[in-house]
Scaffold this motif. Structure first.
Motif, PDB file in Angstrom:
ATOM      1  N   PRO A  97       0.895  -1.268   0.033  1.00  0.00           N
ATOM      2  CA  PRO A  97      -0.150  -0.041  -0.038  1.00  0.00           C
ATOM      3  C   PRO A  97       0.937   1.371   0.035  1.00  0.00           C
ATOM      4  N   SER A  98       0.357   2.094  -0.587  1.00  0.00           N
ATOM      5  CA  SER A  98       1.005   3.705  -0.569  1.00  0.00           C
ATOM      6  C   SER A  98       0.632   4.553   0.312  1.00  0.00           C
ATOM      7  N   VAL A  99      -0.622   4.313   1.132  1.00  0.00           N
ATOM      8  CA  VAL A  99      -1.158   5.095   2.110  1.00  0.00           C
ATOM      9  C   VAL A  99      -1.799   4.050   3.269  1.00  0.00           C
ATOM     10  N   VAL A 100      -1.702   4.513   4.218  1.00  0.00           N
ATOM     11  CA  VAL A 100      -2.234   3.867   5.603  1.00  0.00           C
ATOM     12  C   VAL A 100      -2.644   4.898   6.625  1.00  0.00           C
ATOM     13  N   PRO A 101      -3.704   4.699   7.389  1.00  0.00           N
ATOM     14  CA  PRO A 101      -4.017   5.784   8.411  1.00  0.00           C
ATOM     15  C   PRO A 101      -3.290   5.394   9.611  1.00  0.00           C
ATOM     16  N   THR A 102      -3.030   6.273  10.433  1.00  0.00           N
ATOM     17  CA  THR A 102      -2.491   6.207  11.693  1.00  0.00           C
ATOM     18  C   THR A 102      -3.152   7.196  12.948  1.00  0.00           C
ATOM     19  N   ILE A 103      -2.922   6.695  14.073  1.00  0.00           N
ATOM     20  CA  ILE A 103      -3.512   7.187  15.144  1.00  0.00           C
ATOM     21  C   ILE A 103      -2.905   8.572  15.548  1.00  0.00           C
ATOM     22  N   GLY A 104      -3.278   9.526  14.566  1.00  0.00           N
ATOM     23  CA  GLY A 104      -2.993  10.955  14.741  1.00  0.00           C
ATOM     24  C   GLY A 104      -1.363  10.810  13.999  1.00  0.00           C
ATOM     25  N   SER A 105      -0.543  11.880  14.210  1.00  0.00           N
ATOM     26  CA  SER A 105       0.532  12.084  13.637  1.00  0.00           C
ATOM     27  C   SER A 105       1.792  12.098  14.945  1.00  0.00           C
ATOM     28  N   LYS A 106       1.593  12.490  15.995  1.00  0.00           N
ATOM     29  CA  LYS A 106       2.505  12.554  17.019  1.00  0.00           C
ATOM     30  C   LYS A 106       3.022  11.046  17.188  1.00  0.00           C
ATOM     31  N   GLU A 107       1.944  10.103  17.476  1.00  0.00           N
ATOM     32  CA  GLU A 107       2.265   8.854  17.692  1.00  0.00           C
ATOM     33  C   GLU A 107       3.106   8.160  16.519  1.00  0.00           C
ATOM     34  N   LEU A 108       2.948   8.419  15.277  1.00  0.00           N
ATOM     35  CA  LEU A 108       3.777   8.123  14.318  1.00  0.00           C
ATOM     36  C   LEU A 108       5.083   8.671  14.315  1.00  0.00           C
ATOM     37  N   VAL A 109       5.131  10.080  14.604  1.00  0.00           N
ATOM     38  CA  VAL A 109       6.412  10.471  14.588  1.00  0.00           C
ATOM     39  C   VAL A 109       7.350   9.771  15.529  1.00  0.00           C
ATOM     40  N   ALA A 110       6.983   9.793  16.736  1.00  0.00           N
ATOM     41  CA  ALA A 110       7.528   9.141  18.113  1.00  0.00           C
ATOM     42  C   ALA A 110       8.095   7.704  17.709  1.00  0.00           C
ATOM     43  N   LEU A 111       7.276   7.047  16.784  1.00  0.00           N
ATOM     44  CA  LEU A 111       7.543   5.597  16.792  1.00  0.00           C
ATOM     45  C   LEU A 111       8.364   5.412  15.279  1.00  0.00           C
ATOM     46  N   MET A 112       8.340   6.284  14.391  1.00  0.00           N
ATOM     47  CA  MET A 112       9.119   6.299  13.143  1.00  0.00           C
ATOM     48  C   MET A 112      10.202   5.200  13.253  1.00  0.00           C
ATOM     49  N   PRO A 113      11.303   5.621  13.983  1.00  0.00           N
ATOM     50  CA  PRO A 113      12.497   5.180  13.928  1.00  0.00           C
ATOM     51  C   PRO A 113      12.237   3.463  13.972  1.00  0.00           C
ATOM     52  N   THR A 114      11.459   3.333  15.296  1.00  0.00           N
ATOM     53  CA  THR A 114      11.091   1.847  15.691  1.00  0.00           C
ATOM     54  C   THR A 114      10.295   1.032  14.485  1.00  0.00           C
ATOM     55  N   LEU A 115       9.384   1.746  13.912  1.00  0.00           N
ATOM     56  CA  LEU A 115       8.541   1.261  12.835  1.00  0.00           C
ATOM     57  C   LEU A 115       9.473   0.728  11.569  1.00  0.00           C
ATOM     58  N   LEU A 116      10.495   1.673  11.182  1.00  0.00           N
ATOM     59  CA  LEU A 116      11.265   1.415  10.238  1.00  0.00           C
ATOM     60  C   LEU A 116      12.366   0.525  10.415  1.00  0.00           C
ATOM     61  N   GLY A 117      12.483   0.030  11.641  1.00  0.00           N
ATOM     62  CA  GLY A 117      13.302  -0.915  12.152  1.00  0.00           C
ATOM     63  C   GLY A 117      14.794  -0.452  12.057  1.00  0.00           C
ATOM     64  N   LEU A 118      14.965   0.558  12.765  1.00  0.00           N
ATOM     65  CA  LEU A 118      16.313   1.228  12.916  1.00  0.00           C
ATOM     66  C   LEU A 118      16.726   0.932  14.526  1.00  0.00           C
ATOM     67  N   ARG A 119      18.091   0.380  14.331  1.00  0.00           N
ATOM     68  CA  ARG A 119      18.632  -0.223  15.688  1.00  0.00           C
ATOM     69  C   ARG A 119      19.757   0.759  16.088  1.00  0.00           C
ATOM     70  N   ASP A 120      20.437   1.544  15.364  1.00  0.00           N
ATOM     71  CA  ASP A 120      21.659   2.165  15.628  1.00  0.00           C
ATOM     72  C   ASP A 120      21.634   3.343  14.761  1.00  0.00           C
ATOM     73  N   GLY A 121      22.613   4.359  15.044  1.00  0.00           N
ATOM     74  CA  GLY A 121      22.796   5.210  14.107  1.00  0.00           C
ATOM     75  C   GLY A 121      22.255   6.526  14.579  1.00  0.00           C
ATOM     76  N   THR A 122      22.009   7.410  13.764  1.00  0.00           N
ATOM     77  CA  THR A 122      21.615   8.685  13.740  1.00  0.00           C
ATOM     78  C   THR A 122      20.531   9.101  12.939  1.00  0.00           C
ATOM     79  N   VAL A 123      19.563   9.897  13.756  1.00  0.00           N
ATOM     80  CA  VAL A 123      18.343  10.573  13.134  1.00  0.00           C
ATOM     81  C   VAL A 123      18.721  11.945  12.991  1.00  0.00           C
ATOM     82  N   VAL A 124      18.520  12.519  11.592  1.00  0.00           N
ATOM     83  CA  VAL A 124      18.767  13.987  11.433  1.00  0.00           C
ATOM     84  C   VAL A 124      17.259  14.630  11.400  1.00  0.00           C
TER      85      VAL A 124
END
Length: 372
Positions: A97-124
């Motif tokens: 899918p190219s679009v999915v609903p989310t529980i607001g945007s703050k939850e998505l922002v806070a969880l984005m690194p986790t949802l993308l499977g990032l385990r180490d490194g840096t977020v810009v």
């Protein structure tokens, strides 16, 4: 400019910034005309009937909703993106899918690194930025780097956040700036995620989506965009957001979300569908914010503050060329509470943010006090 502002050590969250405003709120509340709280951008106008009717009509909802979102919602979201932002998605109903609903945007922002499977490194994240970008990195054990332009060195970077129109300062990135990030991200295999929650609120310029063909080209490889109904549809209480873009990345996020049970309730999905199919209520709310912006901006300038950026979005980014807490204290004496710019990073330490989300009566009260 690039600033490294945090590390993953200890996964220590920053203090919740709004708690530090209690003294200013207490002082402002002593004003004879009452407090005018312009610190938090929470909508105050009525949620439009088109959403409320759809929510009530879907109230018989005994089964679990789909993390993927209903076909009707994904179709409405794709239509809204095309109609309002000039963005054409890959198949929103496809296996990826190219679009999915989310529980607001703050939850998505806070969880984005986790949802993308990032385990180490840096977020810009941007130099001046919504605090939750940093919170999401810290929760995932990642370091944070602040930058407003693609860094020369990409080693260790796993994710880039853009925010245009920006919170708190209302800055809109140009097409050239957006394209530079797209080129950099694709060259280094780093996802670029744009928070576009204020995309329908351009005042002096028209914001461009990261997913627009003038920026992204023929496809959305490596790109994601976050949108929200909180402000444009005065529906913050519904917790209604969208994630769209690269089908591979959207699918990765969706798969994790359904494992975690991050499900937008069925009645809210029905309300989102109705809202995304209706432009009239969005335009009406935009006009309310335009009037409030004009009234408050004139008063802020008359009081001797300079407004920087603020060409879009729901805030005025203002300064008296002094420490932001000095400005907060002065305004509290007038019964007005802004957000101190230091909430948004070291580069914001000499600004305050005024939200446009108070009622007309409270905006008028603030304007009268500033110009007395």
């Amino acid at each position: 400019m690039t600033t490294t502002t945090g590390t993953a050590a200890g996964h220590r969250l920053p203090d919740f910034p709004w708690d530090s405003l209690e003294a200013a709120r207490a002082r402002a509340a002593q004003h004879p005309g009452g407090i005018v709280d312009l610190s938090i951008g929470t909508p105050v106008d009525e949620t439009p009937e088109v959403l409320r009717a759809a929510l009530a009509g879907a109230g018989d909802s005994p089964g679990y909703p789909m993390a993927l979102g209903t076909r009707e919602l994904r179709t409405a979201a794709a239509g809204w993106l095309r109609r309002r932002l000039g963005v054409t998605l890959a198949d929103p109903l496809g296996a990826d899918p190219s679009v999915v609903p989310t529980i607001g945007s703050k939850e998505l922002v806070a969880l984005m690194p986790t949802l993308l499977g990032l385990r180490d490194g840096t977020v810009v994240i941007p130099e001046v930025a919504y605090p939750t970008y940093e919170v999401g990195a810290v929760l995932s054990g990642l370091a944070v780097r602040r930058a407003d332009a693609p860094p020369a060195e990409a080693a260790g970077i796993g994710l880039v956040w853009l925010n245009s129109p920006g919170n708190p300062h209302g800055r809109v990135l140009t097409d050239d700036e957006l394209r530079a990030w797209v080129t950099w991200g694709r060259a280094h295999g780093v996802p670029i995620v744009a928070d576009e929650c204020y995309a329908t609120l351009g005042w002096e310029v028209q914001p461009r989506s990261l997913l627009h063909p003038a920026v992204a080209g023929d496809d959305h490889t490596g790109l994601l965009a976050v949108h929200s109904l909180s402000k444009q549809s005065t529906a913050a209480g519904y917790r209604a957001g969208l994630l769209s873009g690269d089908p591979v990345l959207v699918r990765r996020v969706w798969e994790v979300r359904r494992h975690l049970g991050l499900l937008v309730p069925g009645p809210v999905q029905a309300a989102m569908t109705a809202a995304l199919d209706d432009d009239a209520h969005v335009d009406e709310q935009r006009e309310r914010y335009r009037r409030r912006r004009e009234r408050l901006a004139a008063a802020v300038r008359a009081a001797g503050l300079r407004i920087d950026h603020s060409e879009a979005g729901l805030y005025l980014w203002a300064t008296r060329d002094e420490d932001c807490w000095t400005t907060v204290e002065w305004l509290a004496g007038l019964g007005i509470v802004p957000a101190p710019g230091s909430f948004y990073g070291p580069a914001g330490a000499r600004h305050v943010r005024f939200a446009l989300t108070a009622t007309d009566e409270r905006i008028d009260a603030a304007a009268e006090r500033l110009t007395a």
